[in-house]
Design an enzyme around this catalytic site. Structure first.
Site, PDB file in Angstrom:
ATOM      1  N   ALA A  12       0.801  -1.228   0.000  1.00 24.09           N
ATOM      2  CA  ALA A  12       0.000   0.000   0.000  1.00 24.09           C
ATOM      3  C   ALA A  12       0.834   1.280   0.000  1.00 24.09           C
ATOM      4  O   ALA A  12       0.728   2.108  -0.912  1.00 24.09           O
ATOM      5  CB  ALA A  12      -0.955  -0.014   1.193  1.00 24.09           C
ATOM      6  N   SER A  40       0.707  -4.368  -4.255  1.00 25.87           N
ATOM      7  CA  SER A  40      -0.523  -3.571  -4.292  1.00 25.87           C
ATOM      8  C   SER A  40      -1.776  -4.422  -4.109  1.00 25.87           C
ATOM      9  O   SER A  40      -2.699  -4.389  -4.920  1.00 25.87           O
ATOM     10  CB  SER A  40      -0.612  -2.816  -5.626  1.00 25.87           C
ATOM     11  N   CYS A  44      -6.550  -6.820   3.751  1.00 27.66           N
ATOM     12  CA  CYS A  44      -7.745  -6.815   4.590  1.00 27.66           C
ATOM     13  C   CYS A  44      -8.847  -7.714   4.034  1.00 27.66           C
ATOM     14  O   CYS A  44      -9.778  -8.084   4.751  1.00 27.66           O
ATOM     15  CB  CYS A  44      -8.277  -5.395   4.748  1.00 27.66           C
ATOM     16  N   TYR A 469     -31.018  13.074   7.774  1.00 31.86           N
ATOM     17  CA  TYR A 469     -32.167  12.320   8.280  1.00 31.86           C
ATOM     18  C   TYR A 469     -33.133  12.017   7.145  1.00 31.86           C
ATOM     19  O   TYR A 469     -33.482  12.874   6.335  1.00 31.86           O
ATOM     20  CB  TYR A 469     -32.927  13.093   9.364  1.00 31.86           C
ATOM     21  N   TRP A 477     -33.012  12.304  15.413  1.00 33.76           N
ATOM     22  CA  TRP A 477     -31.794  12.464  16.206  1.00 33.76           C
ATOM     23  C   TRP A 477     -30.933  11.212  16.006  1.00 33.76           C
ATOM     24  O   TRP A 477     -31.249  10.144  16.513  1.00 33.76           O
ATOM     25  CB  TRP A 477     -32.119  12.642  17.688  1.00 33.76           C
TER      26      TRP A 477
END
Length: 492
Positions: A12, A40, A44, A469, A477
């Site tokens: 990386a 490269s 993960c 939202y 909220w």
């Protein structure tokens, strides 16, 4: 005369630096030494390759060696291991099957990455003991799963010998370590019908997260029939036969198959002996610093290579980036070790800009990370542990809330649990840990907290963030705002 930019390590940080430097300077000579065959690639993704969700190992490769050489005009030399650096002479020495190479440099980047930690216990060189730190590691584990499943659609062409337990090929297996790799590999193995036993030396999994997050993940692992052994230190990996004489030895490769090693047969703790057919060691990583140390470069307090804000080491024109190097924590301003993919890419790219004439810092880190455990997702960022916060000079206070992920009347959704930590005196946000069902937004919601950390915002400012939202995505909220309101009320 054209400058030469030499890079040690082709993953990386190294390839990000090489690619950015080439874009910025078409005349710069760029030489990359990589001791393996892969460059490269997305390490993960290896647990998901082992699991079978990703069918091809090549799918994890972002850019092939041929593309780097032919399309980006980068002198990429795979199969070359750099064995020495001479900062005074400005040279590196690399070994390959074709002989030694002494390469001069004007700018040098060390991107040597990290290596899997192998615990100092007996039996780690037994056959059937694996780590997961490289593409070859992932290939071996995938082949193990394929042999056990006897599933032609899952297997690779070089599938190897048949499983030694033909009547019970899918278990039991052990995972040692309850961090990211341990959790992800527990899922990968259990999804393939292995009986999974997970051993964690500490009293909870995901130690870097909040207790609420750790408990939620642990409960879900148990729901998925993963047997947890918390507060259970592994003392030995025992052989399946009389040939177990491995006390004190370390593996020379991912899976040693020496004539006298034998096969792993059990995990031994202080209190019990658990029979297993395979062991995955997921006990963390450490920075590869031997080259830097031998060259006299400064090693920082975290054990990684020390750098300044521009990734330059204690030697002029020698840089370090990625999993071998320190970074600066955005909350404390102090050196930290954050072996994460985004950090490596950002800092590698910044070095590529710096060596081509545009000094670039690449930014600090908050230790932001995420993990998936079956049907649960979790994220963390900043400083959560109260002892760590106090050590950094803060007086931490935390609140944990659980709130809905979507509008209550919407036909889908679940809960999000947020632990938010702030400094009692200043109200400054220090960190957060979040957990929810997979897809219900714990990970994406952590990004709002990252923004607060980067800005040095207080919890009172965070509770007024204008977050999106709409009923399918959130409540009016957001759970992060709810946590900020509750914590802000405590501080007021």
């Amino acid at each position: 005369m054209t400058d030469t930019f030499v890079i040690v390590g082709g993953d990386a940080a190294g390839m990000a630096a090489a690619s950015k430097a080439r874009r910025e300077d078409s005349d710069l000579e760029i030489v990359v030494f990589e001791k393996g065959e892969w460059v490269s690639y997305g390490a993960c993704g290896l647990p998901y390759y082992v699991k079978g969700e990703i069918q091809s190992l090549e799918a994890l490769v972002s850019v092939t060696p041929q593309e780097f050489r032919e399309e980006r005009d980068i002198d990429l030399r795979t199969g070359h291991e750099v064995v020495a650096i001479d900062p005074d002479e400005r040279t590196v020495t690399a070994e390959s099957d074709d002989g030694d190479v002494v390469q001069p440099y004007d700018h040098l980047l060390l991107a040597t990455g990290a290596e899997s930690v192998v615990p100092p216990i007996g039996g780690v060189d037994l056959e059937g003991v694996y780590t997961l730190g490289s593409m070859s590691d992932g290939k071996e584990l995938r082949e193990y799963v394929a042999r056990a499943r006897s599933d032609e659609s899952f297997q690779q062409p070089d599938r190897g010998p048949a499983c030694r337990y033909l009547e019970d090929c899918t278990g039991p297996v052990a995972v040692v370590g309850g961090g990211y790799i341990g959790i992800e590999m527990a899922e990968a193995l259990a999804a393939n019908d292995f009986e999974v036993h997970l051993f964690q030396r500490g009293d909870r999994v995901l130690k870097g997260f909040s207790e609420a997050t750790s408990e939620a993940v642990a409960a879900h692992l148990r729901d998925q029939d993963v047997t947890l052994y918390l507060g259970s230190e592994v003392r030995e990996l025992a052989g399946s036969g009389a040939s177990d004489d491995s006390e004190g030895r370390s593996p020379s490769s991912n899976r040693t198959q020496s004539d006298d090693a034998g096969e792993v047969g059990a995990v031994v703790t202080e209190t019990e002996r658990v029979p297993v057919d395979m062991v995955l060691l997921g006990t963390g990583v450490r920075p590869r610093t031997a080259l830097a140390e031998n060259a006299g470069l400064e090693i920082g307090p975290t054990g990684a290579i020390a750098t300044d804000a521009y990734r330059e080491t204690s030697a002029p024109d020698v840089y370090a980036a990625g999993d071998c190097a320190e970074a600066t924590h955005v909350v404390t301003g102090e050196p930290t070790y954050a072996p994460l993919a985004l950090t490596a890419n950002r800092h590698g790219r910044a070095v590529g800009q710096t060596v081509t004439g545009t000094p670039s810092e690449g930014g600090g880190v908050a230790g932001t990370a995420a993990v998936k455990a079956f049907d649960v997702e979790a994220a963390r960022t900043g400083i959560i542990d109260p002892d760590e916060a106090r050590k950094a000079g803060f007086d931490p206070v935390s609140e944990t809330i659980t709130a809905k992920s979507r509008a209550g009347y919407y036909p889908e959704g679940g809960d999000v649990t947020v632990t938010l930590t702030a400094d009692r005196d200043s109200g400054r946000v220090l960190g957060a840990s979040l957990v929810s069902e997979y897809g219900e937004g714990a990970v994406h919601r952590s990004h709002a907290v990252v923004g607060a950390l980067e800005a040095g915002a207080t919890v009172f400012e965070l509770e007024n963030y204008d977050l999106a939202y709409a009923p399918p995505f959130n409540t009016t909220w957001d759970p992060v705002l709810v946590a900020a309101k509750v914590l802000g009320g405590e501080l007021r």
